[in-house]
Design a protein around this motif. Structure first.
Motif, PDB file in Angstrom:
ATOM      1  N   PRO A  41       0.729  -1.202  -0.129  1.00 32.17           N
ATOM      2  CA  PRO A  41      -0.069   0.233   0.017  1.00 32.17           C
ATOM      3  C   PRO A  41       0.270   1.775  -0.410  1.00 32.17           C
ATOM      4  CG  PRO A  41      -0.846  -1.218   1.603  1.00 32.17           C
ATOM      5  CD  PRO A  41       0.128  -2.726   1.190  1.00 32.17           C
ATOM      6  N   GLY A  42       0.548   2.187  -1.043  1.00 35.08           N
ATOM      7  CA  GLY A  42       1.283   3.638  -0.679  1.00 35.08           C
ATOM      8  C   GLY A  42       2.909   3.591  -1.569  1.00 35.08           C
ATOM      9  N   LYS A  43       3.506   2.083  -1.878  1.00 33.20           N
ATOM     10  CA  LYS A  43       4.607   1.967  -2.456  1.00 33.20           C
ATOM     11  C   LYS A  43       4.287   1.910  -4.316  1.00 33.20           C
ATOM     12  CE  LYS A  43       6.680   0.911   1.642  1.00 33.20           C
ATOM     13  NZ  LYS A  43       7.488  -0.038   2.023  1.00 33.20           N
ATOM     14  N   GLU A  44       5.577   1.279  -5.610  1.00 37.53           N
ATOM     15  CA  GLU A  44       5.826   1.238  -6.297  1.00 37.53           C
ATOM     16  C   GLU A  44       5.404  -0.430  -6.635  1.00 37.53           C
ATOM     17  OE1 GLU A  44       7.022   5.481  -8.076  1.00 37.53           O
ATOM     18  OE2 GLU A  44       8.427   3.676  -8.064  1.00 37.53           O
ATOM     19  N   ARG A  45       4.975  -0.402  -7.797  1.00 34.60           N
ATOM     20  CA  ARG A  45       5.085  -2.060  -7.498  1.00 34.60           C
ATOM     21  C   ARG A  45       6.777  -2.634  -7.762  1.00 34.60           C
ATOM     22  NH1 ARG A  45       1.163  -5.365 -11.895  1.00 34.60           N
ATOM     23  NH2 ARG A  45      -0.042  -4.275 -10.228  1.00 34.60           N
ATOM     24  N   GLU A  46       7.030  -3.217  -7.313  1.00 37.72           N
ATOM     25  CA  GLU A  46       8.534  -3.836  -7.645  1.00 37.72           C
ATOM     26  C   GLU A  46       9.335  -4.776  -7.656  1.00 37.72           C
ATOM     27  OE1 GLU A  46      10.812  -3.865  -3.686  1.00 37.72           O
ATOM     28  OE2 GLU A  46       9.218  -5.173  -2.956  1.00 37.72           O
ATOM     29  N   VAL A  93       0.097  -7.216  -2.382  1.00 37.40           N
ATOM     30  CA  VAL A  93      -0.154  -7.914  -2.826  1.00 37.40           C
ATOM     31  C   VAL A  93       1.255  -8.760  -3.779  1.00 37.40           C
ATOM     32  CG1 VAL A  93      -1.781  -7.936  -5.253  1.00 37.40           C
ATOM     33  CG2 VAL A  93      -2.436  -6.627  -3.094  1.00 37.40           C
ATOM     34  N   TYR A  94       1.233  -9.660  -4.339  1.00 39.53           N
ATOM     35  CA  TYR A  94       1.904 -10.328  -5.278  1.00 39.53           C
ATOM     36  C   TYR A  94       1.545 -10.839  -6.895  1.00 39.53           C
ATOM     37  CZ  TYR A  94       5.138 -10.641  -1.227  1.00 39.53           C
ATOM     38  OH  TYR A  94       6.303 -10.032  -0.179  1.00 39.53           O
ATOM     39  N   TYR A  95       2.146 -10.036  -7.965  1.00 44.68           N
ATOM     40  CA  TYR A  95       1.928 -10.456  -8.694  1.00 44.68           C
ATOM     41  C   TYR A  95       2.280 -10.933 -10.130  1.00 44.68           C
ATOM     42  CZ  TYR A  95      -1.738  -6.250  -8.180  1.00 44.68           C
ATOM     43  OH  TYR A  95      -2.504  -5.433  -7.285  1.00 44.68           O
TER      44      TYR A  95
END
Length: 117
Positions: A41-46, A93-95
């Protein structure tokens, strides 16, 4: 129809383990490099982990090295992320991501991982 379907997320305590799975369909899985990303939450996807088409090359974010293991089962069109010694900062959340020979990409819908006592 291209699909990437993640599963295996959940709520666990610090120090626990989870194994995420991503089942692919609708494209030739064996010619795609696969990656796991996460977004808190509130962070960029890494980027969390990478595995090459035949599984011979893997790479990890520094934050998960030694704790997470990416693997793939090409006959089952599945990529896994084994996560050990989970920390609260792994909550995200893992993608699942597939990148093809022309660099086009497919994404899954994500699975929530929450690490909390």
């Amino acid at each position: 129809q291209v699909l990437l379907v993640e599963s295996g997320g959940g709520l666990v305590q610090p120090g626990a383990s989870l194994r995420l799975s991503c089942v692919a369909s609708g494209f030739t899985f064996t010619i795609y490099n696969m990656r796991w990303y996460r977004q808190a939450p509130g962070k960029e996807r890494e980027l969390v982990a990478f595995i090459s088409k035949l599984g011979g090359i893997t790479d990890y974010a520094d934050s998960v090295k030694g704790r997470f293991t990416i693997s793939r089962d090409n006959p089952r069109n599945t990529v896994y992320l084994q996560m050990n010694s989970l920390k609260p900062e792994d909550t995200a959340v893992y993608y699942c991501n597939a990148q093809g020979p022309t660099n086009h990409q497919y994404w899954g819908q994500g699975t929530q991982v929450t690490v909390s006592s």
